[in-house]
Scaffold this active site. Structure first.
Site, PDB file in Angstrom:
ATOM      1  N   ARG A 287      58.101  32.102  67.356  1.00  0.00           N
ATOM      2  CA  ARG A 287      57.475  31.774  68.635  1.00  0.00           C
ATOM      3  C   ARG A 287      57.026  33.003  69.429  1.00  0.00           C
ATOM      4  O   ARG A 287      57.013  33.008  70.637  1.00  0.00           O
ATOM      5  CB  ARG A 287      58.391  30.862  69.472  1.00  0.00           C
ATOM      6  CG  ARG A 287      58.545  29.506  68.803  1.00  0.00           C
ATOM      7  CD  ARG A 287      59.809  28.824  69.144  1.00  0.00           C
ATOM      8  NE  ARG A 287      60.973  29.604  68.733  1.00  0.00           N
ATOM      9  CZ  ARG A 287      62.224  29.226  68.934  1.00  0.00           C
ATOM     10  NH1 ARG A 287      62.480  28.097  69.548  1.00  0.00           N
ATOM     11  NH2 ARG A 287      63.217  29.982  68.527  1.00  0.00           N
TER      12      ARG A 287
ATOM     13  N   GLN B 113      46.528  31.261  47.343  1.00  0.00           N
ATOM     14  CA  GLN B 113      47.760  31.632  46.621  1.00  0.00           C
ATOM     15  C   GLN B 113      48.122  30.545  45.597  1.00  0.00           C
ATOM     16  O   GLN B 113      47.220  29.874  45.114  1.00  0.00           O
ATOM     17  CB  GLN B 113      48.907  31.916  47.605  1.00  0.00           C
ATOM     18  CG  GLN B 113      48.741  33.229  48.380  1.00  0.00           C
ATOM     19  CD  GLN B 113      47.855  33.126  49.606  1.00  0.00           C
ATOM     20  OE1 GLN B 113      47.995  32.203  50.395  1.00  0.00           O
ATOM     21  NE2 GLN B 113      46.954  34.070  49.790  1.00  0.00           N
TER      22      GLN B 113
ATOM     23  N   THR C 267      50.168  42.419  50.161  1.00  0.00           N
ATOM     24  CA  THR C 267      48.802  42.920  50.268  1.00  0.00           C
ATOM     25  C   THR C 267      48.652  43.841  51.484  1.00  0.00           C
ATOM     26  O   THR C 267      47.573  44.371  51.711  1.00  0.00           O
ATOM     27  CB  THR C 267      47.809  41.749  50.391  1.00  0.00           C
ATOM     28  OG1 THR C 267      48.189  40.947  51.524  1.00  0.00           O
ATOM     29  CG2 THR C 267      47.810  40.879  49.149  1.00  0.00           C
TER      30      THR C 267
ATOM     31  N   LYS D 291      40.862  29.362  41.778  1.00  0.00           N
ATOM     32  CA  LYS D 291      40.665  28.310  42.780  1.00  0.00           C
ATOM     33  C   LYS D 291      39.296  28.416  43.431  1.00  0.00           C
ATOM     34  O   LYS D 291      38.679  27.410  43.762  1.00  0.00           O
ATOM     35  CB  LYS D 291      41.754  28.391  43.865  1.00  0.00           C
ATOM     36  CG  LYS D 291      43.147  28.150  43.350  1.00  0.00           C
ATOM     37  CD  LYS D 291      44.193  28.346  44.432  1.00  0.00           C
ATOM     38  CE  LYS D 291      44.271  29.758  44.961  1.00  0.00           C
ATOM     39  NZ  LYS D 291      44.780  30.758  44.011  1.00  0.00           N
TER      40      LYS D 291
ATOM     41  N   VAL E 255      34.817  27.656  31.100  1.00  0.00           N
ATOM     42  CA  VAL E 255      34.538  28.436  29.887  1.00  0.00           C
ATOM     43  C   VAL E 255      33.698  29.669  30.196  1.00  0.00           C
ATOM     44  O   VAL E 255      33.074  30.248  29.312  1.00  0.00           O
ATOM     45  CB  VAL E 255      33.842  27.556  28.816  1.00  0.00           C
ATOM     46  CG1 VAL E 255      34.807  26.503  28.288  1.00  0.00           C
ATOM     47  CG2 VAL E 255      32.581  26.889  29.371  1.00  0.00           C
ATOM     48  N   GLY E 256      33.684  30.086  31.460  1.00  0.00           N
ATOM     49  CA  GLY E 256      32.933  31.275  31.865  1.00  0.00           C
ATOM     50  C   GLY E 256      32.946  31.355  33.373  1.00  0.00           C
ATOM     51  O   GLY E 256      33.445  30.457  34.048  1.00  0.00           O
TER      52      GLY E 256
ATOM     53  N   ASN F 211      44.747  37.508  52.587  1.00  0.00           N
ATOM     54  CA  ASN F 211      45.419  37.929  51.348  1.00  0.00           C
ATOM     55  C   ASN F 211      44.808  37.197  50.150  1.00  0.00           C
ATOM     56  O   ASN F 211      44.960  37.617  49.013  1.00  0.00           O
ATOM     57  CB  ASN F 211      46.936  37.685  51.422  1.00  0.00           C
ATOM     58  CG  ASN F 211      47.321  36.287  51.899  1.00  0.00           C
ATOM     59  OD1 ASN F 211      46.486  35.561  52.446  1.00  0.00           O
ATOM     60  ND2 ASN F 211      48.560  35.913  51.711  1.00  0.00           N
TER      61      ASN F 211
ATOM     62  N   THR G 210      36.741  34.513  44.176  1.00  0.00           N
ATOM     63  CA  THR G 210      35.497  35.032  43.636  1.00  0.00           C
ATOM     64  C   THR G 210      34.633  33.880  43.145  1.00  0.00           C
ATOM     65  O   THR G 210      35.098  33.037  42.390  1.00  0.00           O
ATOM     66  CB  THR G 210      35.796  35.967  42.445  1.00  0.00           C
ATOM     67  OG1 THR G 210      36.777  36.912  42.876  1.00  0.00           O
ATOM     68  CG2 THR G 210      34.559  36.715  41.984  1.00  0.00           C
TER      69      THR G 210
ATOM     70  N   GLY H 293      48.920  32.516  41.953  1.00  0.00           N
ATOM     71  CA  GLY H 293      47.649  32.849  42.601  1.00  0.00           C
ATOM     72  C   GLY H 293      46.642  33.362  41.591  1.00  0.00           C
ATOM     73  O   GLY H 293      46.957  33.503  40.390  1.00  0.00           O
ATOM     74  N   ASP H 294      45.422  33.574  42.057  1.00  0.00           N
ATOM     75  CA  ASP H 294      44.344  34.105  41.209  1.00  0.00           C
ATOM     76  C   ASP H 294      44.020  33.218  40.015  1.00  0.00           C
ATOM     77  O   ASP H 294      43.523  33.693  38.997  1.00  0.00           O
ATOM     78  CB  ASP H 294      44.692  35.515  40.683  1.00  0.00           C
ATOM     79  CG  ASP H 294      44.977  36.474  41.810  1.00  0.00           C
ATOM     80  OD1 ASP H 294      44.322  36.341  42.854  1.00  0.00           O
ATOM     81  OD2 ASP H 294      45.840  37.347  41.634  1.00  0.00           O
ATOM     82  N   GLU H 295      44.256  31.938  40.124  1.00  0.00           N
ATOM     83  CA  GLU H 295      44.024  31.037  38.983  1.00  0.00           C
ATOM     84  C   GLU H 295      42.548  30.723  38.795  1.00  0.00           C
ATOM     85  O   GLU H 295      42.151  30.229  37.729  1.00  0.00           O
ATOM     86  CB  GLU H 295      44.786  29.717  39.176  1.00  0.00           C
ATOM     87  CG  GLU H 295      46.309  29.851  39.279  1.00  0.00           C
ATOM     88  CD  GLU H 295      46.763  30.004  40.722  1.00  0.00           C
ATOM     89  OE1 GLU H 295      45.905  30.224  41.599  1.00  0.00           O
ATOM     90  OE2 GLU H 295      47.976  29.916  40.962  1.00  0.00           O
TER      91      GLU H 295
ATOM     92  N   GLY I 258      41.835  35.969  47.662  1.00  0.00           N
ATOM     93  CA  GLY I 258      40.602  36.582  47.201  1.00  0.00           C
ATOM     94  C   GLY I 258      39.938  35.618  46.250  1.00  0.00           C
ATOM     95  O   GLY I 258      40.374  35.437  45.131  1.00  0.00           O
TER      96      GLY I 258
HETATM   97  P1  IMO Z   1      44.622  33.986  45.880  1.00  0.00           P
HETATM   98  O1  IMO Z   1      44.306  32.979  46.930  1.00  0.00           O
HETATM   99  C1  IMO Z   1      47.635  36.508  44.008  1.00  0.00           C
HETATM  100  C2  IMO Z   1      50.926  37.956  46.487  1.00  0.00           C
HETATM  101  C3  IMO Z   1      51.001  39.453  46.731  1.00  0.00           C
HETATM  102  C4  IMO Z   1      52.490  39.642  46.808  1.00  0.00           C
HETATM  103  C5  IMO Z   1      52.957  38.386  47.544  1.00  0.00           C
HETATM  104  C6  IMO Z   1      53.166  38.561  49.039  1.00  0.00           C
HETATM  105  O2  IMO Z   1      43.572  34.960  45.563  1.00  0.00           O
HETATM  106  O3  IMO Z   1      45.213  33.332  44.671  1.00  0.00           O
HETATM  107  P2  IMO Z   1      51.463  38.785  51.068  1.00  0.00           P
HETATM  108  O4  IMO Z   1      50.479  39.871  51.400  1.00  0.00           O
HETATM  109  O5  IMO Z   1      50.867  37.436  50.926  1.00  0.00           O
HETATM  110  O6  IMO Z   1      52.647  38.784  51.986  1.00  0.00           O
HETATM  111  O7  IMO Z   1      52.038  39.205  49.619  1.00  0.00           O
HETATM  112  O8  IMO Z   1      51.944  37.415  47.332  1.00  0.00           O
HETATM  113  N1  IMO Z   1      49.652  37.314  46.846  1.00  0.00           N
HETATM  114  C7  IMO Z   1      48.733  36.907  45.956  1.00  0.00           C
HETATM  115  N2  IMO Z   1      48.693  37.039  44.617  1.00  0.00           N
HETATM  116  N3  IMO Z   1      46.638  35.847  44.619  1.00  0.00           N
HETATM  117  C8  IMO Z   1      46.676  35.672  45.958  1.00  0.00           C
HETATM  118  O9  IMO Z   1      45.786  34.890  46.594  1.00  0.00           O
HETATM  119  C9  IMO Z   1      47.726  36.255  46.696  1.00  0.00           C
HETATM  120  N4  IMO Z   1      48.050  36.314  47.999  1.00  0.00           N
HETATM  121  C10 IMO Z   1      49.242  36.947  48.079  1.00  0.00           C
HETATM  122  O10 IMO Z   1      50.427  40.164  45.659  1.00  0.00           O
HETATM  123  O11 IMO Z   1      53.073  39.612  45.530  1.00  0.00           O
HETATM  124 MG    MG Z   2      43.146  36.377  44.352  1.00  0.00          MG
END
Ligand code: IMO
Ligand code: MG
Length: 428
Positions: free
Chosen positions: A142, A223, A128, A16, A413-414, A38, A42, A12-14, A40
């Protein structure tokens, strides 16, 4: 007129959000298919920074239809807050559509998320705490409540009668805390239902129609591959299917309708929350990456764990997502190191392995095998054309492509929209 998916290849957080924002400028429809708030994402537009958790990043373009698919879980309070804050910034949210089949996060889901984590003690997942695991658990068991249920007072009341019996028994008898009353929940949620009623639609029809009419459709993953409940580092995963396989079920389209899948990867690796991370760094290199890349969680503010690029992981992501190309993010963040490292394989019990092990005990015992490459100078990534990048940076990207088996289609690159080099246009 293709459909393009954007998925995360790491934890996650790449980045996207930035890539979906970029591709959304060519899209008629942008659809999320899993996860909840969950996520985020930006997006930097001019001087403004938008942090989106639930609404697809495509909302920033006027006229784009933004879909929250049936596979997404919706916290209506968060959704309404996000709609309001976008509207305050002058963003038109009339193109938003929410699937009636999406499951709703209830107050007991958030409470259970916290209580379950506390109960896990040292084995915490580091969620989260937004109720994601518990709402997906209820969906599969269910015991869930969907958007269409909260839109109908009687159906909502009946569902709560059935579900609260179970939820309150667990809250009171297992955790020794007070439960919830039906009245309390309905009083909070019925007004939410009215606020979102006009945005609710049959999103399977909507997306299929758009595809049939030859529109550009973008699938926005949240994620990442290693957080996928099936393909990730279980149990340190989220409770949904961020991999490309989740798109069909999460939107109600056939897999034959997905034309291209772009995997987003940082030029290094990060992770929030617990679990093994073979290339994790500590000390000055980690701090430099964290500070330069602003590696703090968008959703929880937690400092992210940072490490070198792990090609074992991204090669795995190429396989399980069938990636057509990679978007490599934060190339500028890595600028300024004399040497950079890429993990090419793992050493495990004296053996060298190239395939990502999903057995966590094996993974935890893996040592990265590194290859060292020349770095590129600070500031050298501020270019408009790929050819103008320093040779060392281009060699780094070429090596990533070679090791992972996927072409590099986009390089960031930014943070800004314009700070992006497109080598191969996905919507072509
Ligand atoms: P984006 O879309 C990074 C991680 C949480 C935790 C695990 C389970 O921004 O890439 P959860 O609340 O989903 O049950 O937590 O998943 N996690 C993420 N880490 N980016 C995210 O989303 C994440 N969404 C969940 O930190 O390790
Ligand atoms: Mg994130």
């Amino acid at each position: 007129m293709p459909t393009v998916a954007v998925v995360g290849t790491q934890w996650g957080d790449e980045g996207k959000g930035k890539i979906t924002d970029l591709l959304a400028s060519r899209a008629d429809v942008v659809a999320r298919y899993q996860g909840g708030n969950n996520a985020g994402h930006t997006v930097k537009v001019g001087g403004d920074i938008f942090k989106l958790h639930l609404i697809p990043s495509g909302i920033l373009y006027r006229g784009t239809t933004c879909v929250i698919g049936n596979g997404v879980v919706v916290d209506p309070a968060v959704l309404i807050q996000e709609m309001d804050s976008l509207a305050q910034k002058g963003i038109d949210v009339s193109g938003l559509r929410i699937s009636g089949n999406a499951h709703v996060i209830m107050p007991y889901h958030r409470l259970l998320d916290k209580l379950e984590e506390e109960m896990r003690g040292g084995g915490k997942i580091g969620t989260t705490a937004l109720g994601i695991g518990p709402v997906y658990t209820d969906k599969i068991a269910r015991n869930g409540i969907r958007i269409i249920d909260i839109l109908d007072r009687e159906a909502f009341s009946d569902r709560l009668d059935a579900v609260l019996k179970l939820k309150n028994a667990v809250l009171q008898k297992v955790y020794g805390v007070e439960g919830f009353t039906k009245e309390q929940i309905m009083e909070e949620y019925l007004p939410y239902a009215e606020r979102i009623r006009d945005y609710v639609a049959d999103c399977s029809i909507l997306v299929n129609d758009a595809i049939d009419r030859g529109k550009n459709v973008l699938f926005e993953g949240a994620q990442g591959t290693l957080l996928d409940v099936d393909h990730g580092t279980y149990p340190y995963v989220t409770s949904s299917w961020p991999t490309a396989g989740g798109i069909a079920a999460g939107l109600g389209i056939g897999p034959t309708k997905i034309n291209k899948v772009i995997g987003v990867a940082k030029a290094y690796t990060t992770r929030v929350g617990a679990g093994p991370f073979p290339t994790e760094l500590s000390g000055p290199v980690c701090n430099t990456i964290r500070e330069r890349g602003q590696e703090y969680g968008t959703t929880t503010g937690r400092p992210r764990r940072c490490g070198w690029f792990d090609s074992v992981i991204v090669r795995y992501a190429v396989r399980v997502n069938g990636l057509s190309g990679l978007a490599i993010m934060h190339l500028d963040t890595l600028a300024g190191f004399e040497k950079v490292k890429i993990c090419t394989a793992y050493r495990c019990d004296g053996k060298v392995i190239r395939d990502f092990p999903t057995n966590l005990r094996v993974l935890a015992g893996c040592e990265p095998v590194y290859e060292e490459l020349d770095g590129w100078p600070e500031g050298s990534c501020a270019v408009k054309r790929f050819e103008d990048l320093p040779g060392a940076a281009r060699a780094y990207l070429a090596r990533i492509s070679e090791l992972t088996g996927a072409p590099v289609a986009i390089v960031s690159v930014g943070r800004g929209r314009e700070e992006t080099l497109i080598l191969e246009e996905p919507f072509s």
